[in-house]
Design a protein around this motif. Structure first.
Motif, mmCIF file in Angstrom:
data_model
loop_
_atom_site.group_PDB
_atom_site.id
_atom_site.type_symbol
_atom_site.label_atom_id
_atom_site.label_comp_id
_atom_site.label_asym_id
_atom_site.label_seq_id
_atom_site.Cartn_x
_atom_site.Cartn_y
_atom_site.Cartn_z
ATOM 1 N N UNK A 9 0.821 -1.204 0.000
ATOM 2 C CA UNK A 9 0.000 0.000 0.000
ATOM 3 C C UNK A 9 0.858 1.258 0.000
ATOM 4 N N UNK A 10 0.187 2.404 -0.130
ATOM 5 C CA UNK A 10 0.907 3.663 -0.110
ATOM 6 C C UNK A 10 0.099 4.785 -0.712
ATOM 7 N N UNK A 11 0.786 5.878 -0.973
ATOM 8 C CA UNK A 11 0.165 7.061 -1.567
ATOM 9 C C UNK A 11 0.485 7.086 -3.059
ATOM 10 N N UNK A 12 -0.543 7.269 -3.869
ATOM 11 C CA UNK A 12 -0.350 7.290 -5.316
ATOM 12 C C UNK A 12 -1.268 8.342 -5.913
ATOM 13 N N UNK A 13 -0.851 8.932 -7.004
ATOM 14 C CA UNK A 13 -1.674 9.939 -7.676
ATOM 15 C C UNK A 13 -2.787 9.268 -8.483
ATOM 16 N N UNK A 14 -3.866 9.970 -8.727
ATOM 17 C CA UNK A 14 -4.923 9.423 -9.588
ATOM 18 C C UNK A 14 -4.352 9.000 -10.944
ATOM 19 N N UNK A 15 -4.795 7.832 -11.401
ATOM 20 C CA UNK A 15 -4.284 7.274 -12.636
ATOM 21 C C UNK A 15 -3.090 6.369 -12.455
ATOM 22 N N UNK A 16 -2.539 6.352 -11.253
ATOM 23 C CA UNK A 16 -1.365 5.538 -10.981
ATOM 24 C C UNK A 16 -1.707 4.087 -10.686
ATOM 25 N N UNK A 17 -0.659 3.326 -10.348
ATOM 26 C CA UNK A 17 -0.816 1.889 -10.100
ATOM 27 C C UNK A 17 -0.131 1.484 -8.805
ATOM 28 N N UNK A 18 -0.649 0.431 -8.208
ATOM 29 C CA UNK A 18 -0.029 -0.213 -7.049
ATOM 30 C C UNK A 18 -0.268 -1.710 -7.167
ATOM 31 N N UNK A 19 0.628 -2.484 -6.572
ATOM 32 C CA UNK A 19 0.395 -3.927 -6.476
ATOM 33 C C UNK A 19 0.452 -4.321 -5.006
ATOM 34 N N UNK A 20 -0.637 -4.844 -4.526
ATOM 35 C CA UNK A 20 -0.706 -5.339 -3.153
ATOM 36 C C UNK A 20 -0.340 -6.818 -3.122
ATOM 37 N N UNK A 67 -6.722 -9.752 -9.735
ATOM 38 C CA UNK A 67 -6.303 -10.590 -8.613
ATOM 39 C C UNK A 67 -5.626 -11.833 -9.161
ATOM 40 N N UNK A 68 -4.568 -12.266 -8.478
ATOM 41 C CA UNK A 68 -3.863 -13.479 -8.896
ATOM 42 C C UNK A 68 -3.267 -14.144 -7.665
ATOM 43 N N UNK A 69 -2.866 -15.411 -7.816
ATOM 44 C CA UNK A 69 -2.264 -16.115 -6.677
ATOM 45 C C UNK A 69 -1.109 -16.971 -7.163
ATOM 46 N N UNK A 70 -0.124 -17.108 -6.280
ATOM 47 C CA UNK A 70 1.040 -17.947 -6.529
ATOM 48 C C UNK A 70 1.047 -19.016 -5.447
ATOM 49 N N UNK A 73 4.367 -19.698 -3.604
ATOM 50 C CA UNK A 73 4.792 -18.672 -2.644
ATOM 51 C C UNK A 73 3.736 -18.403 -1.581
ATOM 52 N N UNK A 74 2.599 -19.111 -1.657
ATOM 53 C CA UNK A 74 1.503 -18.853 -0.708
ATOM 54 C C UNK A 74 1.145 -17.376 -0.658
ATOM 55 N N UNK A 75 1.070 -16.774 -1.802
ATOM 56 C CA UNK A 75 0.853 -15.329 -1.887
ATOM 57 C C UNK A 75 -0.252 -15.008 -2.893
ATOM 58 N N UNK A 76 -1.036 -14.017 -2.528
ATOM 59 C CA UNK A 76 -2.085 -13.505 -3.406
ATOM 60 C C UNK A 76 -1.776 -12.039 -3.707
ATOM 61 N N UNK A 77 -2.039 -11.634 -4.929
ATOM 62 C CA UNK A 77 -1.722 -10.280 -5.354
ATOM 63 C C UNK A 77 -2.973 -9.546 -5.821
ATOM 64 N N UNK A 78 -2.906 -8.234 -5.742
ATOM 65 C CA UNK A 78 -3.948 -7.398 -6.335
ATOM 66 C C UNK A 78 -3.245 -6.278 -7.097
ATOM 67 N N UNK A 79 -3.272 -6.391 -8.405
ATOM 68 C CA UNK A 79 -2.714 -5.339 -9.260
ATOM 69 C C UNK A 79 -3.793 -4.295 -9.488
#
Length: 116
Positions: A9-20, A67-70, A73-79
């Motif tokens: 998480x974090x601060x991002x400008x409108x139109x930007x991207x993050x991957x959780x 949403x995706x999962x590995x 790695x026992x990990x789930x992502x949210x792009x």
């Protein structure tokens, strides 16, 4: 027992991207449906996306979030792409095993703020 830890998480400008990312301490095999939920100030927690045998998304994020999962790695992502101010919220990861012996686990959450 499964423990879930979110990050990204974090601060991002409108139109930007993050991957959780959501890392699980225990094995989260295919029996678990994994999901991302979010809660904005003064609002109820809402479903963002889930992944099991298939994926489902809230209408508000369709076409922008993935949403995706590995399993290895026992990990789930949210792009999250094309972020909007209304996406600002605390995002929580969930692991749900339905049926007999139903189980439900939540992470502490990660803050996403979309602002210029």
């Amino acid at each position: 027992q499964v423990q879930l830890v979110e990050s990204g998480g974090g601060l991002v400008q409108p139109g930007g991207s993050l991957r959780l990312s959501c890392a699980a301490s225990g094995s989260i095999g295919s029996r678990y449906v994994m999901g991302w939920y979010r809660q904005a100030p003064g609002k109820q927690r809402e479903l963002v996306a889930i992944i099991g045998l298939s994926t489902n998304y809230a209408d508000s994020v369709k076409g922008r979030f993935t949403i995706s999962r590995d399993y290895a790695k026992n990990t789930v992502y949210l792009q999250m792409n094309s972020l909007k101010p209304e996406d600002t919220a605390v995002y929580h990861c969930n692991a749900h095993m339905p049926g007999v012996g139903e189980r439900d686990y939540w992470g502490q959450g990660t803050q996403v703020t979309v602002s210029s």
